[in-house]
Design a protein around this motif. Sequence first.
Motif, PDB file in Angstrom:
ATOM      1  N   UNK A 186       0.842  -1.191   0.000  1.00  0.00           N
ATOM      2  CA  UNK A 186       0.000   0.000   0.000  1.00  0.00           C
ATOM      3  C   UNK A 186       0.878   1.243   0.000  1.00  0.00           C
ATOM      4  N   UNK A 187       0.743   2.093  -1.008  1.00  0.00           N
ATOM      5  CA  UNK A 187       1.563   3.298  -1.126  1.00  0.00           C
ATOM      6  C   UNK A 187       0.734   4.535  -0.794  1.00  0.00           C
ATOM      7  N   UNK A 188       1.372   5.451  -0.111  1.00  0.00           N
ATOM      8  CA  UNK A 188       0.732   6.727   0.179  1.00  0.00           C
ATOM      9  C   UNK A 188       1.507   7.824  -0.539  1.00  0.00           C
ATOM     10  N   UNK A 189       0.899   8.426  -1.535  1.00  0.00           N
ATOM     11  CA  UNK A 189       1.548   9.487  -2.288  1.00  0.00           C
ATOM     12  C   UNK A 189       1.238  10.824  -1.624  1.00  0.00           C
TER      13      UNK A 189
ATOM     14  N   UNK B 236      -2.580  24.723   1.695  1.00  0.00           N
ATOM     15  CA  UNK B 236      -2.931  23.766   2.751  1.00  0.00           C
ATOM     16  C   UNK B 236      -3.950  22.748   2.255  1.00  0.00           C
ATOM     17  N   UNK B 237      -4.931  23.239   1.504  1.00  0.00           N
ATOM     18  CA  UNK B 237      -5.964  22.345   0.983  1.00  0.00           C
ATOM     19  C   UNK B 237      -5.375  21.330   0.007  1.00  0.00           C
ATOM     20  N   UNK B 238      -4.509  21.791  -0.892  1.00  0.00           N
ATOM     21  CA  UNK B 238      -3.925  20.897  -1.889  1.00  0.00           C
ATOM     22  C   UNK B 238      -2.997  19.865  -1.258  1.00  0.00           C
ATOM     23  N   UNK B 239      -2.241  20.264  -0.237  1.00  0.00           N
ATOM     24  CA  UNK B 239      -1.317  19.339   0.415  1.00  0.00           C
ATOM     25  C   UNK B 239      -2.047  18.229   1.171  1.00  0.00           C
ATOM     26  N   UNK B 240      -3.295  18.467   1.516  1.00  0.00           N
ATOM     27  CA  UNK B 240      -4.062  17.472   2.277  1.00  0.00           C
ATOM     28  C   UNK B 240      -4.567  16.326   1.404  1.00  0.00           C
ATOM     29  N   UNK B 241      -4.410  16.451   0.082  1.00  0.00           N
ATOM     30  CA  UNK B 241      -4.899  15.418  -0.842  1.00  0.00           C
ATOM     31  C   UNK B 241      -3.711  14.742  -1.529  1.00  0.00           C
TER      32      UNK B 241
ATOM     33  N   UNK C  18      -0.871  16.522 -11.943  1.00  0.00           N
ATOM     34  CA  UNK C  18      -1.083  15.250 -11.281  1.00  0.00           C
ATOM     35  C   UNK C  18       0.021  14.890 -10.301  1.00  0.00           C
ATOM     36  N   UNK C  19       1.218  15.419 -10.520  1.00  0.00           N
ATOM     37  CA  UNK C  19       2.350  15.110  -9.657  1.00  0.00           C
ATOM     38  C   UNK C  19       3.516  16.013 -10.012  1.00  0.00           C
ATOM     39  N   UNK C  20       4.481  16.125  -9.101  1.00  0.00           N
ATOM     40  CA  UNK C  20       5.629  17.021  -9.343  1.00  0.00           C
ATOM     41  C   UNK C  20       6.802  16.598  -8.472  1.00  0.00           C
TER      42      UNK C  20
END
Length: 244
Positions: free
Chosen positions: A21-24, A126-131, A236-238
């Motif tokens: 199980x990975x947590x990105x 803050x909102x974006x980092x929570x997802x 989608x990612x960085x």
Amino acid sequence: MFVTLLLLFGMSSCAQNNPNQKTTKGIVVLELFTSEGCSSCPPADELLGKIQNENKDGQVYVLSYHVDYWDRQGWKDIFGNPEYTRRQYDYAKWLGKEPVYTPQVIVNGKKDYIGSDEFTIRNAISSALSKPAAAEVALKTTAVNNKLNVHYTVNGISKNSRLLLAVVQKSAKSNVKRGENAHRILSHYQIVKQLQSIALKNNESGTVAITEPKEFTATDFEVIGFVQDTNSGAILGAARAENN
């Protein structure tokens, strides 16, 4: 009830200990559209510089694009590039937000804000980092003969994804002699000097060569890569490149 609690505890423990199980982590890409010819832009430049300084090694990535449509107001921005004006117009289509303006900050390709609105931008961060991010990106660079060889690995992309590699000058100052900011010395941060787009097919890895800017040094520049959905503009990612 006791049996139910035991079952729930067991499920929770299995989830925590599952090696597959990975947590990105969540990521934030802040794209500022700015210009030396715009009198309301310097506060936005300073704000993004402050945010960058707070997140040098974190999951927040700052990119400043200097557009060229202010150049006709009496001062030609030394960092201005018509390519970045076109990118801002792409966002206008993706977000349905025309006409374009400066200073504009786009967060993860999804929402735009006035670039000097610190309270709103910090809340968006803050909102974006929570997802969790939808894609994982890893980058390594090697400098050889005035070229930057960037090795990339991307996982978790959509069929419309592209990898964008930004060669970024971390900071600079400019003595503006004309226009709305006449007689001011402006500070700039995270200036995008080059932006290269790479098509991705499925989950992918590869290497691309980028010509170094004339003033390039490993200390003063960095490479930031991000995966963008070309249909929606969503990022989608960085990642920030590691130097070999």
